[in-house]
Design an enzyme around this catalytic site. Structure first.
Site, short mmCIF file in Angstrom:
data_model
loop_
_atom_site.label_atom_id
_atom_site.label_comp_id
_atom_site.label_asym_id
_atom_site.label_seq_id
_atom_site.Cartn_x
_atom_site.Cartn_y
_atom_site.Cartn_z
N GLU A 186 93.06 58.49 77.85
CA GLU A 186 93.27 58.72 79.28
C GLU A 186 92.45 57.76 80.14
O GLU A 186 92.95 57.22 81.14
CB GLU A 186 92.90 60.17 79.63
CG GLU A 186 93.87 61.20 79.13
CD GLU A 186 95.27 60.97 79.64
OE1 GLU A 186 95.44 60.69 80.83
OE2 GLU A 186 96.19 61.02 78.82
N GLU A 194 101.54 53.39 77.50
CA GLU A 194 101.02 54.30 76.48
C GLU A 194 100.52 53.55 75.26
O GLU A 194 99.47 53.89 74.69
CB GLU A 194 102.10 55.31 76.08
CG GLU A 194 102.48 56.28 77.17
CD GLU A 194 101.29 57.00 77.75
OE1 GLU A 194 100.42 57.46 76.98
OE2 GLU A 194 101.19 57.09 78.97
N ASP A 222 96.68 53.65 73.94
CA ASP A 222 96.35 53.92 72.54
C ASP A 222 95.50 52.81 71.96
O ASP A 222 94.52 53.06 71.24
CB ASP A 222 97.63 54.08 71.72
CG ASP A 222 98.31 55.43 71.90
OD1 ASP A 222 97.68 56.34 72.47
OD2 ASP A 222 99.47 55.57 71.48
#
Length: 472
Positions: free
Chosen positions: A306, A384, A388
């Site tokens: 996040e 995303e 990651d």
């Protein structure tokens, strides 16, 4: 402005079959989405565990996940078909002009509506607000059976629902009250700006909307969340120490660490941070279910993902994209706002209410919105992968993989997806794609059962919302 006037003249033609076009767009979009859902349903009927997950997921868990996916498919097919039939009925039977006339008679009758006039919301503004809230209330009533079934039948069957019928009903009432409290002043200002600022109204409307977005981002954690949930400080301990250390290492402007009582409604878990873009302070919120069912290193790995979104400016990027999209939409609306042929096609022969024009304009814009959605999904999936990779580079590769797998299992999220369905619908990569991207090699079982459930609504995947509210 000359271009806008020329386009407005070109598109205001009785020869354009607006109602037929909108109905055709709607039916075509529904058919496409039904077809894509069917492709995914075929994947959900498979009994073989994906190769990359065969050592992490047992057959019983996989079968339950597939059954949950198929149940959601049938629910979505039923509710989607109902919504499509309802939409066609509203358009085909000219419900908008009928409801406009009915609500107009209410407003003209005085009574409680005279109170709005004393607040400077007379005439079309009052009429429009009554029209919108009546339509919204009717939509809510018609959707109650589906909402009830989703929570108390579908989610209950798979062990996810934790709320009582009374809490469900209380949430509905709170939602309606909140909609009125926010909708009346925002809606009145929206219409007033259009009425008072002439041909360049879309510029002022755009700026107003940006201010509203920033205001809601500020008010959301302070006033809106406490209406529905209880927030408490994260107690001292290893988790708090490690989250604060990670935030300090990344120079994340952390103001507070909070725990939200999500377990009173659902077994789904989540985490998010909220706050205005840099350099303003932010609050990290962890669901109690996430803390209860995840190890400290797993929660830390999730938050590293996040904070990767924040560090790489994804929140600001999405805010910028949202602002650009809004500018385009409002600019295009200025082409349609006085389109007499569009109004007449839907039964408005004498009046041209602004709010109705905006609704009809959005119907015309629907195919383009589908393309925007597709483009945004491509963009957010890229984000995303980047987040990651950020968590991976911080040394959380095993913890991130373990948390993604655990949350996927606990959520009973689909373990695989049809490529075309996922391209159109998913704002996040599927689990196997994410594991492959961080170099996860299946060597041993990370999670072996689903005896407890702490899923996230999107399978533990992180998402960044354009309103600055970042979720797990």
């Amino acid at each position: 402005m000359d271009i806008i006037r020329s386009l407005a003249t070109l598109l205001d033609s009785p020869s354009i079959p607006w109602k037929t076009l909108i109905i055709s767009f709607s039916v075509a979009q529904h058919a496409l989405e039904t077809y894509l859902s069917h492709r995914q349903y075929l994947v959900l009927k498979q009994t073989r565990i994906p190769r990359q997950l065969k050592n992490e997921i047992d057959q019983k868990t996989f079968d339950k996940s597939q059954a949950y996916g198929r149940s959601k498919y049938w629910f979505g097919l039923t509710s989607g078909s109902w919504n499509q039939a309802k939409s066609l009925a509203v358009i085909g039977y000219n419900i908008y002009p009928w409801l406009w006339t009915i609500t107009g008679s209410w407003v003209n009758s005085g009574g409680v509506w005279s109170l709005l006039r004393t607040w400077g919301m007379g005439g079309e503004i009052t009429h429009s607000l009554v029209f919108m809230f009546t339509y919204s209330f009717a939509e809510t009533l018609l959707g109650l059976p589906f909402s009830y079934y989703h929570h108390f039948v579908l989610e209950e069957k798979f062990g996810f629902n934790k709320q009582t019928p009374s809490l469900w009903l209380l949430d509905l009432l709170k939602g309606q009250a909140l909609g009125l409290a926010l909708g009346i002043p925002i809606g009145a200002a929206f219409l007033s700006i259009i009425q008072r600022t002439g041909e360049k109204f879309f510029l002022y409307l755009w700026l107003f909307t940006l201010v509203v977005q920033v205001g809601l981002m500020t008010l959301y954690p302070l006033l809106i969340v406490p209406i529905f949930n209880k927030l408490t400080p994260l107690p001292p301990g290893d988790l708090k120490d490690r989250v604060e250390a990670l935030s300090s290492k990344l120079e994340f402007p952390l103001a507070e660490l909070k725990v939200i009582d999500g377990s009173k409604r659902s077994a789904h878990s989540n985490a998010y941070f909220t706050g205005l873009p840099y350099p303003f302070k932010k609050t990290i919120v962890l669901y109690d279910t996430l803390i209860a069912k995840s190890t400290v290193p797993e929660v830390e790995a999730i938050l590293a993902h996040e904070l990767g979104h924040w560090k790489m400016g994804h929140t600001s990027q999405l805010l910028g994209i949202s602002a650009g999209h809004l500018f385009f939409v409002f600019g295009l609306f200025s082409v349609f706002i006085n389109n007499g042929s569009l109004y007449e096609a839907f039964g408005f022969l004498k009046e041209r209410p602004i709010i109705v024009g905006f609704i009809l304009f959005n119907e015309v814009l629907s195919p383009m919105d589908s393309l925007v959605k597709l483009g945004m999904n491509v963009w957010t999936r890229r984000m995303e992968f980047q987040a990651d990779a950020f968590s991976y580079d911080l040394g959380y590769s095993k913890e991130l993989a373990a948390s993604l797998i655990k949350l996927q299992i606990q959520n009973l999220s689909s373990m695989d997806a049809d490529w075309l369905y996922s391209t159109y619908n998913y704002s996040h990569p599927i689990l196997t794609e994410r594991l492959k991207a961080i170099g996860w090699t299946s060597e041993h079982k990370v999670v072996t059962s689903t005896s407890t459930s702490t899923p996230t609504a999107d399978g533990g995947k992180a998402s960044e919302k354009a309103n600055g509210h970042a979720e797990l």
